[in-house]
Each structure stands twice: as C-alpha cells, then as structure tokens.
Design an enzyme around this catalytic site. Structure first.
Site, short mmCIF file in Angstrom:
data_model
loop_
_atom_site.label_atom_id
_atom_site.label_comp_id
_atom_site.label_asym_id
_atom_site.label_seq_id
_atom_site.Cartn_x
_atom_site.Cartn_y
_atom_site.Cartn_z
N HIS A 52 -30.71 29.19 -1.29
CA HIS A 52 -30.58 29.43 -2.75
C HIS A 52 -29.67 30.46 -3.00
CE1 HIS A 52 -32.72 33.10 -1.28
NE2 HIS A 52 -31.66 33.45 -1.63
P1 TYD Z 1 -37.30 33.40 -0.08
O1 TYD Z 1 -36.16 34.30 -0.76
O2 TYD Z 1 -37.42 31.33 -0.38
O3 TYD Z 1 -36.30 33.62 1.13
P2 TYD Z 1 -35.26 33.38 2.58
O4 TYD Z 1 -33.96 32.46 1.27
O5 TYD Z 1 -35.01 34.02 3.38
O6 TYD Z 1 -36.24 32.04 3.08
O7 TYD Z 1 -38.53 33.88 -0.06
C1 TYD Z 1 -39.27 33.57 0.41
C2 TYD Z 1 -41.37 33.36 0.17
O8 TYD Z 1 -41.14 34.86 -0.08
C3 TYD Z 1 -40.95 32.85 -1.35
O9 TYD Z 1 -42.23 32.46 -1.36
C4 TYD Z 1 -40.80 33.63 -1.86
C5 TYD Z 1 -41.24 35.60 -1.46
N1 TYD Z 1 -40.65 36.33 -1.98
C6 TYD Z 1 -41.81 37.31 -2.56
O10 TYD Z 1 -42.54 37.50 -3.42
N2 TYD Z 1 -40.53 38.28 -2.38
C7 TYD Z 1 -39.27 38.68 -2.55
O11 TYD Z 1 -38.83 39.85 -3.02
C8 TYD Z 1 -38.73 37.65 -1.49
C9 TYD Z 1 -37.18 37.51 -1.11
C10 TYD Z 1 -39.29 36.59 -1.43
#
Ligand code: TYD
Length: 138
Positions: A52
């Site tokens: 992302h």
């Molecule tokens: P995401 O940022 O998509 O993680 P990655 O890119 O490392 O795979 O986040 C994964 C899940 O966690 C998504 O449902 C959003 C949630 N999340 C939060 O609730 N708070 C946060 O601070 C972060 C970073 C993620």
C-alpha cells in the site's frame, strides 16, 4: 522525486558494555511528530506485508530485531532497502508504495508514524496510486 527523500537514518547510539541504547526524538532525528507506533512480529516465513501507499503519512521503519527487505516505489523509480540494525531507521515520506518481505525468523518491524490510523489515508490499489502520482505531476 519523492523516492530520494526516503533515506536510511543513522539514529543516535549510546554504546555500553551493559547493552546499547538508541533513541529517536520527533522533529530532531526524524522530520515529523510521532502520533502512533505499531509493530509487526511473529511474521511467518515467506510472508509479505505492506502492499500500500499513504497519501499524507510520514513513517520511520526500524528493524528492532532480525531483518527484512523494504521495496519502495514512487511511481517513477524503485529501490529496495535491507534493514538489519536497530540503530537504523528508514524514513518513508507520503506517496510511496511499499512492500516488506524476506523477514528473518523472529524479526520485529517497528514503525513510528506521524498520525493516527486512518484507512482513508491508504492507497491499497496500485493502479489508483499510479494514477494519482501522474495526475499530480501534470
Ligand atoms: P495494514 O496497514 O494493511 O498492514 P500491512 O500493510 O503491514 O499488511 O494493516 C493491517 C490491518 O491492521 C488493517 O485491517 C488495518 C489495521 N491497522 C490498525 O487498525 N491500526 C494500525 O495502526 C495499523 C497500522 C493497522
């Protein structure tokens, strides 16, 4: 190009035979205020995180333990950074697509972020991200 702003910072190190110490001060060692800290851990072998970009969020990524690779892409150029030292932090500015993989066993990836979690700040679709990068450049 914004990719040039994404540098690995050498954070302060207090070396001590009892164990080393590193610290990060907002707006001194990194160019933003810290509103949130999150970390990835217990990452299974072969897993990929990220995938992302953020519209406005600034982040500093630190390998607190172990190592991993971070692939950065600003829509024009790409680079890969291997993080494996807890005194190094990779600054990732807004509008950078990032993917993280090649996690070593027991790796902990800590992220200092400039704002609270906000799903509206994400690009989760690469084509949409590229579209907006090119639109801003016009
Ligand atoms: P995401 O940022 O998509 O993680 P990655 O890119 O490392 O795979 O986040 C994964 C899940 O966690 C998504 O449902 C959003 C949630 N999340 C939060 O609730 N708070 C946060 O601070 C972060 C970073 C993620």
């Amino acid at each position: 190009m914004s990719l040039k702003k994404c540098q690995t910072y050498n954070l302060p190190r207090i070396n001590d035979p009892r164990g080393n110490l590193t610290f990060v001060e907002a707006n001194r060692h990194i160019p933003f205020d810290i509103r949130r800290v999150y970390y990835l851990y217990d990452v299974p072998g072969g897993a990929e995180r990220g995938g992302h970009a953020h519209k406005a969020l600034h982040q500093l990524i630190i390998a607190m333990s172990g190592s991993f690779d971070i692939h950065l892409d600003d829509g024009y150029a790409k680079k890969t950074i291997h993080l494996n030292r807890s005194y190094n932090g990779l600054y990732v500015c807004p509008m950078i697509w990032r993917e993280i993989d090649n996690f070593s066993s027991g790796a902990v990836c800590m992220v200092l972020a400039s704002d609270y979690y906000d799903e509206n700040d994400y690009y989760r679709d690469y084509a949409l991200f590229i579209n907006d990068v090119k639109r801003v450049a016009e």
